[in-house]
Motif scaffolding. Sequence first.
Motif, PDB file in Angstrom:
ATOM      1  N   GLU A 259      43.406  45.919  25.918  1.00 55.73           N
ATOM      2  CA  GLU A 259      42.671  44.657  26.003  1.00 55.73           C
ATOM      3  C   GLU A 259      43.569  43.471  25.706  1.00 55.73           C
ATOM      4  OE1 GLU A 259      39.083  44.863  23.692  1.00 55.73           O
ATOM      5  OE2 GLU A 259      38.117  46.297  25.059  1.00 55.73           O
ATOM      6  N   ASN A 260      44.525  43.652  24.794  1.00 57.81           N
ATOM      7  CA  ASN A 260      45.476  42.584  24.500  1.00 57.81           C
ATOM      8  C   ASN A 260      46.376  42.300  25.697  1.00 57.81           C
ATOM      9  OD1 ASN A 260      44.484  42.331  21.885  1.00 57.81           O
ATOM     10  ND2 ASN A 260      46.050  43.648  20.980  1.00 57.81           N
TER      11      ASN A 260
ATOM     12  N   PHE B 108      38.034  48.519  32.718  1.00 54.90           N
ATOM     13  CA  PHE B 108      37.732  47.291  31.986  1.00 54.90           C
ATOM     14  C   PHE B 108      37.064  46.282  32.917  1.00 54.90           C
ATOM     15  CE2 PHE B 108      41.213  49.384  29.940  1.00 54.90           C
ATOM     16  CZ  PHE B 108      41.026  49.192  28.579  1.00 54.90           C
ATOM     17  N   VAL B 109      36.035  45.635  32.418  1.00 52.48           N
ATOM     18  CA  VAL B 109      35.356  44.558  33.138  1.00 52.48           C
ATOM     19  C   VAL B 109      35.172  43.404  32.162  1.00 52.48           C
ATOM     20  CG1 VAL B 109      33.252  43.809  34.311  1.00 52.48           C
ATOM     21  CG2 VAL B 109      34.165  46.111  34.728  1.00 52.48           C
ATOM     22  N   GLY B 110      35.499  42.197  32.609  1.00 47.21           N
ATOM     23  CA  GLY B 110      35.451  41.058  31.702  1.00 47.21           C
ATOM     24  C   GLY B 110      36.482  41.172  30.600  1.00 47.21           C
ATOM     25  N   GLY B 111      37.511  41.975  30.827  1.00 44.23           N
ATOM     26  CA  GLY B 111      38.553  42.188  29.840  1.00 44.23           C
ATOM     27  C   GLY B 111      38.177  43.157  28.739  1.00 44.23           C
TER      28      GLY B 111
ATOM     29  N   ASN C 276      40.866  37.464  38.080  1.00 44.23           N
ATOM     30  CA  ASN C 276      42.049  38.189  38.550  1.00 44.23           C
ATOM     31  C   ASN C 276      42.847  37.320  39.518  1.00 44.23           C
ATOM     32  OD1 ASN C 276      41.152  40.313  37.005  1.00 44.23           O
ATOM     33  ND2 ASN C 276      41.424  41.856  38.600  1.00 44.23           N
ATOM     34  N   GLY C 277      43.416  36.270  38.958  1.00 42.92           N
ATOM     35  CA  GLY C 277      44.148  35.295  39.746  1.00 42.92           C
ATOM     36  C   GLY C 277      45.595  35.646  39.991  1.00 42.92           C
ATOM     37  N   SER C 278      46.436  34.619  40.019  1.00 44.44           N
ATOM     38  CA  SER C 278      47.830  34.788  40.420  1.00 44.44           C
ATOM     39  C   SER C 278      48.590  35.787  39.550  1.00 44.44           C
ATOM     40  CB  SER C 278      48.550  33.435  40.377  1.00 44.44           C
ATOM     41  OG  SER C 278      48.024  32.552  41.343  1.00 44.44           O
ATOM     42  N   ARG C 279      48.384  35.715  38.250  1.00 48.82           N
ATOM     43  CA  ARG C 279      49.120  36.630  37.372  1.00 48.82           C
ATOM     44  C   ARG C 279      48.687  38.076  37.589  1.00 48.82           C
ATOM     45  NH1 ARG C 279      53.822  38.055  35.364  1.00 48.82           N
ATOM     46  NH2 ARG C 279      53.683  39.041  33.293  1.00 48.82           N
ATOM     47  N   ALA C 280      47.391  38.289  37.793  1.00 47.62           N
ATOM     48  CA  ALA C 280      46.906  39.642  38.068  1.00 47.62           C
ATOM     49  C   ALA C 280      47.542  40.184  39.338  1.00 47.62           C
ATOM     50  CB  ALA C 280      45.382  39.645  38.195  1.00 47.62           C
ATOM     51  N   LEU C 281      47.614  39.363  40.380  1.00 45.50           N
ATOM     52  CA  LEU C 281      48.216  39.798  41.640  1.00 45.50           C
ATOM     53  C   LEU C 281      49.704  40.083  41.447  1.00 45.50           C
ATOM     54  CD1 LEU C 281      47.965  40.348  44.665  1.00 45.50           C
ATOM     55  CD2 LEU C 281      48.380  37.906  45.064  1.00 45.50           C
TER      56      LEU C 281
ATOM     57  N   ASP D 124      45.563  37.248  31.664  1.00 44.05           N
ATOM     58  CA  ASP D 124      44.366  36.711  32.306  1.00 44.05           C
ATOM     59  C   ASP D 124      43.820  37.662  33.373  1.00 44.05           C
ATOM     60  OD1 ASP D 124      42.328  34.846  32.625  1.00 44.05           O
ATOM     61  OD2 ASP D 124      43.397  33.750  34.195  1.00 44.05           O
ATOM     62  N   ILE D 125      43.788  38.947  33.020  1.00 40.72           N
ATOM     63  CA  ILE D 125      43.231  39.970  33.905  1.00 40.72           C
ATOM     64  C   ILE D 125      41.865  40.372  33.361  1.00 40.72           C
ATOM     65  CG2 ILE D 125      43.511  42.306  34.821  1.00 40.72           C
ATOM     66  CD1 ILE D 125      46.543  41.903  34.531  1.00 40.72           C
TER      67      ILE D 125
END
Length: 320
Positions: A251-252, A191-194, A85-90, A258-259
């Motif tokens: 999921e898509n 969702f965990v691990g996508g 959960n990096g920059s795009r998730a934030l 990249d979440i």
Amino acid sequence: MSKIYVIHENSEWTVHLTNRLEELGLPYEEWHLSEGTLDLSQEPPEGIFYSRMSASSHTRGNRFAAEYTGQVLAWLEAHGRKVVNGSRALELEVSKVKQYLELNKHGVPTPKTVAAVGREQILKAAESFEGKPFITKHNRAGKGLGVQLFQNIESLRSYVEGPEFEEPVDGVTLIQEYIQAPESFITRCEFVGGKFVYAVRVDTSEGFELCPADACSIGDLFCPVGEEQPAEKPKFQVIEGFLDPILEKYENVLAANDIKVAGIEFIYDQDGSIYTYDINTNTNYNSDAEARAGKYGMLELAKYLEQELEKLSVKEHVTI
């Protein structure tokens, strides 16, 4: 030795995860980013970095935690560290506008929404709903911030021009179509691990602020945590065997951004159609509902982080 780094601004929401990490005997360290310094000449440590930064951090006195975390995540990613959960998730966490654009891109229907900055513009935006009920909400929200239902523009004007008006932290108010559900509940998919873990039905009969965390502030109006409702009608219920084509689309969406960890919320309209209105990348879980169902989101998350740490350890061993 590499470890798991948990990035957050709220220990009360994080202790459930660290308890699970300890239960599994995993090495970890908390990075509380309500404030701090970042030396760009230094490299980050090796490890797995999981961000739990919340859009509602400013409501807990951590006004610039999300902004600071954005810089830290960029630093980690620039050095090739594994960030969950990096920059795009934030980026999506702090903007419902961007959430809706991504959902729509992948064929996920969302309620009609107009973003407005400025009180007069909020009133102007409401005109496009042509006399139908609508709600307001904050673009950067969490915990249902700013969510109110209006039947007409006159009642909105009284609110917007009155002392109770809540100015969003980013200045962006959303005016959104009100979806009339046949029953008073929404559905949240975890969702965990996508990948889909479970869905939970959330009773909305008492209002819009529906934080599932056990540590929600009791002062939050309509917060469901605290006094549990009678057993015949709990606020949160895990839905056994939930299946719907919407899950593949969700999921898509997560994969494209990249979440890896998220809770996605939707509501049924009178015709049974699904409208999705929130992607929460700082997902929390309700312990009462999980205990009744025998499903545990934080445990699944801890196991996922364990797998990622093991992959990193193998990679480091091969490199050596």
